[in-house]
Design a protein around this motif. Sequence first.
Motif, PDB file in Angstrom:
ATOM      1  N   ALA A 237       2.577   2.352  19.601  1.00 24.68           N
ATOM      2  CA  ALA A 237       2.234   3.659  19.032  1.00 24.68           C
ATOM      3  C   ALA A 237       2.795   3.820  17.636  1.00 24.68           C
ATOM      4  CB  ALA A 237       2.770   4.768  19.933  1.00 24.68           C
ATOM      5  N   ARG A 238       2.094   4.623  16.841  1.00 22.95           N
ATOM      6  CA  ARG A 238       2.568   5.024  15.521  1.00 22.95           C
ATOM      7  C   ARG A 238       2.270   6.506  15.329  1.00 22.95           C
ATOM      8  NH1 ARG A 238       3.446   1.024  11.359  1.00 22.95           N
ATOM      9  NH2 ARG A 238       2.987  -1.079  12.093  1.00 22.95           N
ATOM     10  N   GLU A 239       3.054   7.109  14.506  1.00 28.40           N
ATOM     11  CA  GLU A 239       2.757   8.487  14.133  1.00 28.40           C
ATOM     12  C   GLU A 239       1.509   8.493  13.247  1.00 28.40           C
ATOM     13  OE1 GLU A 239       3.922  11.261  14.937  1.00 28.40           O
ATOM     14  OE2 GLU A 239       5.808  10.848  15.951  1.00 28.40           O
ATOM     15  N   PRO A 240       0.672   9.550  13.363  1.00 22.68           N
ATOM     16  CA  PRO A 240      -0.462   9.660  12.451  1.00 22.68           C
ATOM     17  C   PRO A 240       0.017   9.622  11.013  1.00 22.68           C
ATOM     18  CG  PRO A 240      -0.650  11.250  14.231  1.00 22.68           C
ATOM     19  CD  PRO A 240       0.706  10.625  14.359  1.00 22.68           C
ATOM     20  N   GLY A 241      -0.660   8.803  10.221  1.00 19.89           N
ATOM     21  CA  GLY A 241      -0.264   8.679   8.827  1.00 19.89           C
ATOM     22  C   GLY A 241       0.751   7.586   8.579  1.00 19.89           C
ATOM     23  N   ALA A 242       1.215   6.895   9.647  1.00 18.18           N
ATOM     24  CA  ALA A 242       2.224   5.869   9.470  1.00 18.18           C
ATOM     25  C   ALA A 242       1.622   4.562   8.991  1.00 18.18           C
ATOM     26  CB  ALA A 242       2.969   5.645  10.791  1.00 18.18           C
ATOM     27  N   GLY A 243       0.303   4.481   8.790  1.00 17.16           N
ATOM     28  CA  GLY A 243      -0.330   3.259   8.323  1.00 17.16           C
ATOM     29  C   GLY A 243      -1.585   2.973   9.106  1.00 17.16           C
ATOM     30  N   LEU A 244      -2.450   2.153   8.535  1.00 17.03           N
ATOM     31  CA  LEU A 244      -3.708   1.777   9.160  1.00 17.03           C
ATOM     32  C   LEU A 244      -3.715   0.270   9.394  1.00 17.03           C
ATOM     33  CD1 LEU A 244      -6.128   3.899   6.942  1.00 17.03           C
ATOM     34  CD2 LEU A 244      -5.392   4.413   9.274  1.00 17.03           C
ATOM     35  N   PRO A 245      -4.477  -0.180  10.390  1.00 19.74           N
ATOM     36  CA  PRO A 245      -4.536  -1.626  10.662  1.00 19.74           C
ATOM     37  C   PRO A 245      -5.413  -2.352   9.656  1.00 19.74           C
ATOM     38  CG  PRO A 245      -5.967  -0.454  12.182  1.00 19.74           C
ATOM     39  CD  PRO A 245      -5.256   0.606  11.385  1.00 19.74           C
ATOM     40  N   TRP A 246      -5.011  -2.306   8.406  1.00 22.03           N
ATOM     41  CA  TRP A 246      -5.894  -2.829   7.368  1.00 22.03           C
ATOM     42  C   TRP A 246      -5.920  -4.351   7.356  1.00 22.03           C
ATOM     43  CZ3 TRP A 246      -3.574  -5.843   3.675  1.00 22.03           C
ATOM     44  CH2 TRP A 246      -2.182  -5.719   3.525  1.00 22.03           C
ATOM     45  N   ARG A 247      -4.826  -5.015   7.765  1.00 24.41           N
ATOM     46  CA  ARG A 247      -4.827  -6.474   7.751  1.00 24.41           C
ATOM     47  C   ARG A 247      -5.849  -7.041   8.731  1.00 24.41           C
ATOM     48  NH1 ARG A 247       0.760  -5.340   7.468  1.00 24.41           N
ATOM     49  NH2 ARG A 247       1.755  -6.023   5.526  1.00 24.41           N
ATOM     50  N   SER A 248      -5.782  -6.582   9.967  1.00 22.89           N
ATOM     51  CA  SER A 248      -6.735  -7.081  10.956  1.00 22.89           C
ATOM     52  C   SER A 248      -8.157  -6.646  10.610  1.00 22.89           C
ATOM     53  CB  SER A 248      -6.353  -6.569  12.346  1.00 22.89           C
ATOM     54  OG  SER A 248      -6.303  -5.159  12.371  1.00 22.89           O
ATOM     55  N   THR A 249      -8.314  -5.431  10.051  1.00 23.57           N
ATOM     56  CA  THR A 249      -9.653  -4.971   9.663  1.00 23.57           C
ATOM     57  C   THR A 249     -10.210  -5.822   8.530  1.00 23.57           C
ATOM     58  OG1 THR A 249      -9.085  -2.712  10.335  1.00 23.57           O
ATOM     59  CG2 THR A 249     -10.959  -2.986   8.861  1.00 23.57           C
ATOM     60  N   LEU A 250      -9.359  -6.157   7.565  1.00 26.85           N
ATOM     61  CA  LEU A 250      -9.803  -7.015   6.465  1.00 26.85           C
ATOM     62  C   LEU A 250     -10.215  -8.390   6.989  1.00 26.85           C
ATOM     63  CD1 LEU A 250     -10.179  -7.480   3.435  1.00 26.85           C
ATOM     64  CD2 LEU A 250      -7.747  -8.130   3.321  1.00 26.85           C
ATOM     65  N   LEU A 251      -9.453  -8.912   7.951  1.00 21.22           N
ATOM     66  CA  LEU A 251      -9.794 -10.207   8.527  1.00 21.22           C
ATOM     67  C   LEU A 251     -11.153 -10.153   9.222  1.00 21.22           C
ATOM     68  CD1 LEU A 251      -8.877 -13.101   9.164  1.00 21.22           C
ATOM     69  CD2 LEU A 251      -7.794 -12.203  11.235  1.00 21.22           C
ATOM     70  N   VAL A 252     -11.409  -9.074   9.975  1.00 20.21           N
ATOM     71  CA  VAL A 252     -12.699  -8.923  10.657  1.00 20.21           C
ATOM     72  C   VAL A 252     -13.820  -8.804   9.633  1.00 20.21           C
ATOM     73  CG1 VAL A 252     -14.063  -7.389  12.133  1.00 20.21           C
ATOM     74  CG2 VAL A 252     -11.713  -7.938  12.752  1.00 20.21           C
ATOM     75  N   ALA A 253     -13.617  -8.026   8.570  1.00 21.98           N
ATOM     76  CA  ALA A 253     -14.657  -7.837   7.556  1.00 21.98           C
ATOM     77  C   ALA A 253     -15.029  -9.156   6.889  1.00 21.98           C
ATOM     78  CB  ALA A 253     -14.187  -6.826   6.509  1.00 21.98           C
ATOM     79  N   VAL A 254     -14.012  -9.943   6.514  1.00 22.18           N
ATOM     80  CA  VAL A 254     -14.290 -11.237   5.874  1.00 22.18           C
ATOM     81  C   VAL A 254     -15.032 -12.159   6.829  1.00 22.18           C
ATOM     82  CG1 VAL A 254     -13.212 -13.311   4.911  1.00 22.18           C
ATOM     83  CG2 VAL A 254     -12.358 -11.038   4.274  1.00 22.18           C
ATOM     84  N   PHE A 255     -14.568 -12.186   8.093  1.00 29.12           N
ATOM     85  CA  PHE A 255     -15.215 -13.062   9.072  1.00 29.12           C
ATOM     86  C   PHE A 255     -16.676 -12.677   9.281  1.00 29.12           C
ATOM     87  CE2 PHE A 255     -16.394 -13.847  13.525  1.00 29.12           C
ATOM     88  CZ  PHE A 255     -16.292 -15.234  13.558  1.00 29.12           C
ATOM     89  N   VAL A 256     -16.950 -11.361   9.379  1.00 26.02           N
ATOM     90  CA  VAL A 256     -18.316 -10.897   9.643  1.00 26.02           C
ATOM     91  C   VAL A 256     -19.235 -11.211   8.453  1.00 26.02           C
ATOM     92  CG1 VAL A 256     -19.734  -8.843   9.969  1.00 26.02           C
ATOM     93  CG2 VAL A 256     -17.660  -9.149  11.314  1.00 26.02           C
ATOM     94  N   VAL A 257     -18.790 -10.909   7.257  1.00 25.37           N
ATOM     95  CA  VAL A 257     -19.643 -11.122   6.078  1.00 25.37           C
ATOM     96  C   VAL A 257     -19.872 -12.616   5.844  1.00 25.37           C
ATOM     97  CG1 VAL A 257     -19.811 -10.809   3.584  1.00 25.37           C
ATOM     98  CG2 VAL A 257     -18.981  -8.938   5.022  1.00 25.37           C
ATOM     99  N   VAL A 258     -18.824 -13.400   5.842  1.00 27.58           N
ATOM    100  CA  VAL A 258     -18.960 -14.839   5.594  1.00 27.58           C
ATOM    101  C   VAL A 258     -19.733 -15.505   6.727  1.00 27.58           C
ATOM    102  CG1 VAL A 258     -17.711 -17.009   5.282  1.00 27.58           C
ATOM    103  CG2 VAL A 258     -16.881 -14.909   4.181  1.00 27.58           C
ATOM    104  N   GLY A 259     -19.406 -15.139   7.982  1.00 30.69           N
ATOM    105  CA  GLY A 259     -20.090 -15.748   9.119  1.00 30.69           C
ATOM    106  C   GLY A 259     -21.567 -15.416   9.145  1.00 30.69           C
TER     107      GLY A 259
END
Length: 424
Positions: free
Chosen positions: A42-64
């Motif tokens: 758990a995290r408090e709202p506003g404590a950060g977003l899962p941008w690393r894993s999201t960036l990894l998914v975005a790169v994989f989807v576009v390149v793949g």
Amino acid sequence: MDEQATRTPAPGHEGPPGDRGPWRRGPFRGGAGHGGPWGWAAREPGAGLPWRSTLLVAVFVVVGTGFAARNQPDRLALDALGRTLLLLGAALLLLRHRHPVPVVFGVSALTLAYLAAGFPYGPVFVTVAVACFAAVVHGHRRATWWALGLLWAGHLLLAHWLYRYLPPDGDGPAPWGQELPVAAFVVAILAASELARVRREQWARERAERAAGERRRADEERLRIARELHDVLAHSLSVINVQAGVGLALLDSDPGQARTALTTIKAASKEALGEVRQVLDTLRTPGDAPRAPAPGLDRLPELVEQAAAAGLTVRTETEGRRRRLPPGTELAAFRIVQEALTNVVRHSGSRTARILVGYRPAALDLRIDDDGPATGGDAGGSGNGLAGMRERAAALGGTIEAGTRPDGGFRVHAVLPVRPEESP
């Protein structure tokens, strides 16, 4: 791993309002003890977003998808619109732990729009899988099923009925056989998500059970320390109280007897301080062995001497063959006799007491009698003596009875079971 989630307590483990205990939100620090290997902490709202894993998914989807498009000449080439739809679907995953339901429906809608635009198949469904996984783990199973169901229904309409009106031009109906892999993919997503949810709830229950066990052991240890301190101090202070009264009464008329009373007070207080120090040493260093052995029935003569110094004549009897007992039984027997004699000094008008120690084949039988009557005055006790004796006996699986005898005296009768293999 940087995923975050809001914990949902398992039934029966909800914490009080304002203090959620193990459900209190905080940053994920890794390890199986903080959400398991999936990292659903758990995290408090506003404590950060899962941008690393999201960036990894975005790169994989576009390149793949770019690589997959090379083998699909019948679909439209991946242009700016197609990449934008792919990136929008991946971008929504940033909010999958804060707003899992809107995200899973939004990702499904964007995926359906991507397919309707005629762009090539490929890892576009990875974003759907991640969104569904997050929604199910957060407890939104019904919303996930609806989102997947609508996506599948929309895909059926596009592939078998609406293909005439949608790009690419001249596209034909999709074979019905391809729906089996699609169905298997949907079932696999739901199964994996449900498995992760179940495992997460198991970890939460195990953590709550471990925390409850630790609290229970801490409470038992505090009770044991309190019981030891009560028994040590109650007996010694009772002797000191009686001898102080004697010393004050005889200070002028019989200085020699007053000196004897003061000597008894000094000895009793020294012994009490030694036992209290031993108990506190055990409390401060719970992992170490005690520096001195716990008192047992071999110290019964000391109790008799202390009672004699307080003006109480004690007669002891032994039945059966005396033998060594387990340390826990020896300590409980000693404390029960000590507390019983303390009660005689405090509450009985009798100046005599009898102790019977019976060594039975499978039990230790203790009986402490005085002839009464009760004084009825306030002896300054806490009222916890009999309760402490019962707790000690119950901890060993034994019984204790304390009450007035028909002739007006008082009896404490304890039976402490001893299995043959427990006797050293």
